[in-house]
Design a protein around this motif. Structure first.
Motif, PDB file in Angstrom:
ATOM      1  N   ILE A  44       0.979  -1.175   0.144  1.00 49.84           N
ATOM      2  CA  ILE A  44       0.031  -0.001  -0.019  1.00 49.84           C
ATOM      3  C   ILE A  44       0.806   1.230   0.066  1.00 49.84           C
ATOM      4  CG2 ILE A  44      -1.812   1.202   1.348  1.00 49.84           C
ATOM      5  CD1 ILE A  44      -2.717  -1.454   2.339  1.00 49.84           C
ATOM      6  N   ALA A  45       1.819   1.191   0.889  1.00 47.31           N
ATOM      7  CA  ALA A  45       2.692   2.368   0.715  1.00 47.31           C
ATOM      8  C   ALA A  45       3.535   2.381  -0.661  1.00 47.31           C
ATOM      9  CB  ALA A  45       3.963   2.195   1.814  1.00 47.31           C
ATOM     10  N   VAL A  46       3.914   1.436  -1.141  1.00 45.09           N
ATOM     11  CA  VAL A  46       4.489   1.665  -2.550  1.00 45.09           C
ATOM     12  C   VAL A  46       3.641   2.121  -3.341  1.00 45.09           C
ATOM     13  CG1 VAL A  46       5.654   0.289  -4.254  1.00 45.09           C
ATOM     14  CG2 VAL A  46       6.389   0.000  -1.967  1.00 45.09           C
ATOM     15  N   SER A  47       2.554   1.706  -3.317  1.00 42.30           N
ATOM     16  CA  SER A  47       1.280   1.981  -4.387  1.00 42.30           C
ATOM     17  C   SER A  47       1.136   3.527  -4.236  1.00 42.30           C
ATOM     18  CB  SER A  47       0.080   1.097  -4.053  1.00 42.30           C
ATOM     19  OG  SER A  47       0.372  -0.448  -4.318  1.00 42.30           O
ATOM     20  N   GLU A  48       0.826   3.988  -2.960  1.00 42.34           N
ATOM     21  CA  GLU A  48       0.624   5.296  -2.652  1.00 42.34           C
ATOM     22  C   GLU A  48       1.741   6.286  -3.268  1.00 42.34           C
ATOM     23  OE1 GLU A  48      -1.224   7.848  -1.552  1.00 42.34           O
ATOM     24  OE2 GLU A  48      -2.729   6.143  -1.761  1.00 42.34           O
ATOM     25  N   SER A  49       2.823   5.796  -3.200  1.00 41.96           N
ATOM     26  CA  SER A  49       4.049   6.668  -3.833  1.00 41.96           C
ATOM     27  C   SER A  49       4.639   6.484  -5.258  1.00 41.96           C
ATOM     28  CB  SER A  49       5.314   6.608  -2.966  1.00 41.96           C
ATOM     29  OG  SER A  49       5.611   5.150  -2.686  1.00 41.96           O
ATOM     30  N   THR A  50       3.756   5.600  -6.164  1.00 46.98           N
ATOM     31  CA  THR A  50       4.094   5.525  -7.299  1.00 46.98           C
ATOM     32  C   THR A  50       3.011   6.126  -8.300  1.00 46.98           C
ATOM     33  OG1 THR A  50       3.371   3.194  -7.052  1.00 46.98           O
ATOM     34  CG2 THR A  50       5.355   3.493  -6.814  1.00 46.98           C
ATOM     35  N   PRO A  51       3.470   6.557  -9.154  1.00 46.83           N
ATOM     36  CA  PRO A  51       2.350   7.089 -10.083  1.00 46.83           C
ATOM     37  C   PRO A  51       1.405   6.047 -10.501  1.00 46.83           C
ATOM     38  CG  PRO A  51       4.622   7.392 -11.050  1.00 46.83           C
ATOM     39  CD  PRO A  51       4.640   6.472  -9.950  1.00 46.83           C
ATOM     40  N   GLY A  52       0.190   6.860 -10.885  1.00 42.39           N
ATOM     41  CA  GLY A  52      -1.097   5.898 -11.384  1.00 42.39           C
ATOM     42  C   GLY A  52      -2.173   5.607 -10.498  1.00 42.39           C
ATOM     43  N   PRO A  53      -3.076   5.178 -10.624  1.00 41.80           N
ATOM     44  CA  PRO A  53      -4.293   4.807  -9.778  1.00 41.80           C
ATOM     45  C   PRO A  53      -3.811   3.946  -8.695  1.00 41.80           C
ATOM     46  CG  PRO A  53      -5.048   4.669 -12.115  1.00 41.80           C
ATOM     47  CD  PRO A  53      -3.502   4.581 -12.144  1.00 41.80           C
ATOM     48  N   PHE A  54      -4.339   4.204  -7.475  1.00 42.72           N
ATOM     49  CA  PHE A  54      -3.935   3.209  -6.332  1.00 42.72           C
ATOM     50  C   PHE A  54      -4.332   1.998  -6.413  1.00 42.72           C
ATOM     51  CE2 PHE A  54      -5.462   1.770  -2.112  1.00 42.72           C
ATOM     52  CZ  PHE A  54      -3.902   1.741  -1.654  1.00 42.72           C
ATOM     53  N   ALA A  55      -5.549   1.689  -6.849  1.00 43.23           N
ATOM     54  CA  ALA A  55      -5.981   0.300  -6.839  1.00 43.23           C
ATOM     55  C   ALA A  55      -5.211  -0.406  -7.870  1.00 43.23           C
ATOM     56  CB  ALA A  55      -7.660   0.197  -6.910  1.00 43.23           C
ATOM     57  N   VAL A  56      -4.882   0.072  -9.008  1.00 38.96           N
ATOM     58  CA  VAL A  56      -4.378  -0.558 -10.041  1.00 38.96           C
ATOM     59  C   VAL A  56      -3.049  -1.142  -9.534  1.00 38.96           C
ATOM     60  CG1 VAL A  56      -3.331  -0.358 -12.252  1.00 38.96           C
ATOM     61  CG2 VAL A  56      -5.495   0.253 -11.804  1.00 38.96           C
ATOM     62  N   ASN A  57      -2.150   0.063  -8.908  1.00 43.12           N
ATOM     63  CA  ASN A  57      -0.848  -0.259  -8.440  1.00 43.12           C
ATOM     64  C   ASN A  57      -0.944  -1.420  -7.325  1.00 43.12           C
ATOM     65  OD1 ASN A  57      -0.049   2.027  -9.916  1.00 43.12           O
ATOM     66  ND2 ASN A  57       0.308   3.392  -8.178  1.00 43.12           N
ATOM     67  N   VAL A  58      -1.775  -1.425  -6.372  1.00 37.65           N
ATOM     68  CA  VAL A  58      -2.013  -2.452  -5.513  1.00 37.65           C
ATOM     69  C   VAL A  58      -2.004  -3.990  -5.966  1.00 37.65           C
ATOM     70  CG1 VAL A  58      -3.045  -3.431  -3.582  1.00 37.65           C
ATOM     71  CG2 VAL A  58      -2.587  -1.058  -3.335  1.00 37.65           C
ATOM     72  N   SER A  59      -3.027  -3.846  -7.117  1.00 38.18           N
ATOM     73  CA  SER A  59      -3.364  -5.310  -7.674  1.00 38.18           C
ATOM     74  C   SER A  59      -2.222  -5.642  -8.431  1.00 38.18           C
ATOM     75  CB  SER A  59      -4.595  -5.362  -8.542  1.00 38.18           C
ATOM     76  OG  SER A  59      -4.411  -4.162  -9.504  1.00 38.18           O
ATOM     77  N   THR A  60      -1.496  -4.716  -9.178  1.00 34.74           N
ATOM     78  CA  THR A  60      -0.430  -4.957  -9.914  1.00 34.74           C
ATOM     79  C   THR A  60       0.748  -5.611  -8.953  1.00 34.74           C
ATOM     80  OG1 THR A  60      -0.814  -3.521 -11.631  1.00 34.74           O
ATOM     81  CG2 THR A  60       1.502  -4.187 -11.467  1.00 34.74           C
ATOM     82  N   TYR A  61       1.218  -4.978  -7.885  1.00 32.93           N
ATOM     83  CA  TYR A  61       2.234  -5.363  -6.956  1.00 32.93           C
ATOM     84  C   TYR A  61       1.887  -6.852  -6.356  1.00 32.93           C
ATOM     85  CZ  TYR A  61       4.412  -0.660  -7.424  1.00 32.93           C
ATOM     86  OH  TYR A  61       4.818   0.419  -7.988  1.00 32.93           O
ATOM     87  N   VAL A  62       0.635  -7.137  -5.949  1.00 37.42           N
ATOM     88  CA  VAL A  62       0.310  -8.091  -5.296  1.00 37.42           C
ATOM     89  C   VAL A  62       0.464  -9.268  -6.296  1.00 37.42           C
ATOM     90  CG1 VAL A  62      -1.754  -9.469  -4.386  1.00 37.42           C
ATOM     91  CG2 VAL A  62      -1.268  -7.379  -3.502  1.00 37.42           C
ATOM     92  N   GLY A  63      -0.150  -9.210  -7.643  1.00 37.56           N
ATOM     93  CA  GLY A  63       0.050 -10.128  -8.727  1.00 37.56           C
ATOM     94  C   GLY A  63       1.282 -10.350  -9.144  1.00 37.56           C
ATOM     95  N   ALA A  64       2.148  -9.401  -9.207  1.00 34.44           N
ATOM     96  CA  ALA A  64       3.562  -9.573  -9.357  1.00 34.44           C
ATOM     97  C   ALA A  64       4.416 -10.248  -8.365  1.00 34.44           C
ATOM     98  CB  ALA A  64       4.467  -8.353  -9.637  1.00 34.44           C
ATOM     99  N   GLU A  65       4.057  -9.883  -7.086  1.00 36.40           N
ATOM    100  CA  GLU A  65       4.725 -10.717  -5.911  1.00 36.40           C
ATOM    101  C   GLU A  65       4.170 -12.326  -6.001  1.00 36.40           C
ATOM    102  OE1 GLU A  65       6.849 -11.427  -2.208  1.00 36.40           O
ATOM    103  OE2 GLU A  65       6.798  -9.754  -3.716  1.00 36.40           O
ATOM    104  N   LEU A  66       3.120 -12.529  -6.204  1.00 31.45           N
ATOM    105  CA  LEU A  66       2.621 -13.864  -6.144  1.00 31.45           C
ATOM    106  C   LEU A  66       2.904 -14.613  -7.474  1.00 31.45           C
ATOM    107  CD1 LEU A  66      -1.012 -13.262  -4.672  1.00 31.45           C
ATOM    108  CD2 LEU A  66       1.226 -14.266  -3.475  1.00 31.45           C
ATOM    109  N   ALA A  67       3.061 -14.072  -8.688  1.00 23.70           N
ATOM    110  CA  ALA A  67       3.052 -14.827  -9.801  1.00 23.70           C
ATOM    111  C   ALA A  67       3.921 -14.077 -10.837  1.00 23.70           C
ATOM    112  CB  ALA A  67       1.622 -15.237 -10.253  1.00 23.70           C
ATOM    113  N   GLY A  68       4.663 -13.240 -10.551  1.00 21.75           N
ATOM    114  CA  GLY A  68       5.407 -12.537 -11.670  1.00 21.75           C
ATOM    115  C   GLY A  68       4.652 -11.464 -12.511  1.00 21.75           C
ATOM    116  N   LEU A  69       5.374 -11.268 -13.721  1.00 23.32           N
ATOM    117  CA  LEU A  69       4.607 -10.575 -14.777  1.00 23.32           C
ATOM    118  C   LEU A  69       3.216 -11.160 -15.246  1.00 23.32           C
ATOM    119  CD1 LEU A  69       5.068  -7.767 -16.069  1.00 23.32           C
ATOM    120  CD2 LEU A  69       6.226  -9.217 -18.097  1.00 23.32           C
ATOM    121  N   PRO A  70       3.306 -12.294 -15.719  1.00 23.63           N
ATOM    122  CA  PRO A  70       1.818 -12.649 -15.835  1.00 23.63           C
ATOM    123  C   PRO A  70       0.529 -12.578 -14.495  1.00 23.63           C
ATOM    124  CG  PRO A  70       3.415 -14.546 -16.546  1.00 23.63           C
ATOM    125  CD  PRO A  70       4.231 -13.314 -15.518  1.00 23.63           C
ATOM    126  N   GLY A  71       1.351 -12.829 -13.409  1.00 24.34           N
ATOM    127  CA  GLY A  71       0.376 -12.597 -12.192  1.00 24.34           C
ATOM    128  C   GLY A  71      -0.123 -10.856 -12.244  1.00 24.34           C
TER     129      GLY A  71
END
Length: 186
Positions: A47-74
């Protein structure tokens, strides 16, 4: 299978959340923790990283969670899942808005949704606040980190109220966090 689960989880979050990214926090937190994908502390970091990076917050969170769990496809699956419902709903609203804008039902529904969104945002603030200020629970809190966190929080709230630019606030809070971390008693 994880890709489909990421897509469906974030699709559901995107579909059932009215009010933007912050209103999504309770749903994201509940689903991510219930599935054992990450802890509350890990989510707060995202959430902290999502807040401090450009772009919509919810998109950032979902992208980071997906990347953490399953890389770029996730990341792609989670991001598509959270964005697709809004895209489809906006297409429908744009198509039928003129016909329904003066409807008492639509007006009443919006009147009922506004307080619910504020309540969901408030619940997210409390939940994230507990993780930030009381990460180990109340019994394990030592005075120094709690006082530092509360002081930084209060100062940033005042500076936000004084209309200091958000970038300055983010940089200043990071700097204060570094300083208080180095000054922490051993």
């Amino acid at each position: 299978m994880l890709y489909l689960e990421l897509f469906l989880t974030f699709f559901k979050i995107g579909l059932f959340t009215i009010g933007g990214g912050y209103a999504m926090l309770p749903l994201i937190q509940a689903d991510v923790q219930a599935k054992g994908w990450m802890t509350a502390e890990e989510l707060v970091n995202f959430i902290a990283v999502s807040e401090s990076t450009p772009g919509p917050f919810a998109v950032n969170v979902s992208t980071y969670v997906g990347a953490e769990l399953a890389g770029l496809p996730g990341a792609f699956c989670a991001t598509l899942g959270v964005v697709l419902p809004s895209f489809l709903i906006i297409l429908l609203v744009a198509r039928f808005y003129a016909a329904f804008r003066s409807s008492a039902i639509v007006s009443g529904a919006m009147g009922g949704l506004r307080p619910a969104v504020i309540g969901m945002i408030g619940a997210a603030v409390v939940s994230v606040g507990q993780t930030v200020f009381l990460p180990e629970g109340l019994a394990a809190v030592t005075a120094y980190p709690l006082v530092c966190s509360l002081a930084i929080f209060a100062l940033m709230a005042v500076l936000t109220h004084k209309k200091l630019h958000p970038i300055v606030i983010i940089l200043l809070s990071a700097l204060l966090g570094i300083v208080t971390g180095y000054l922490q008693p051993a």
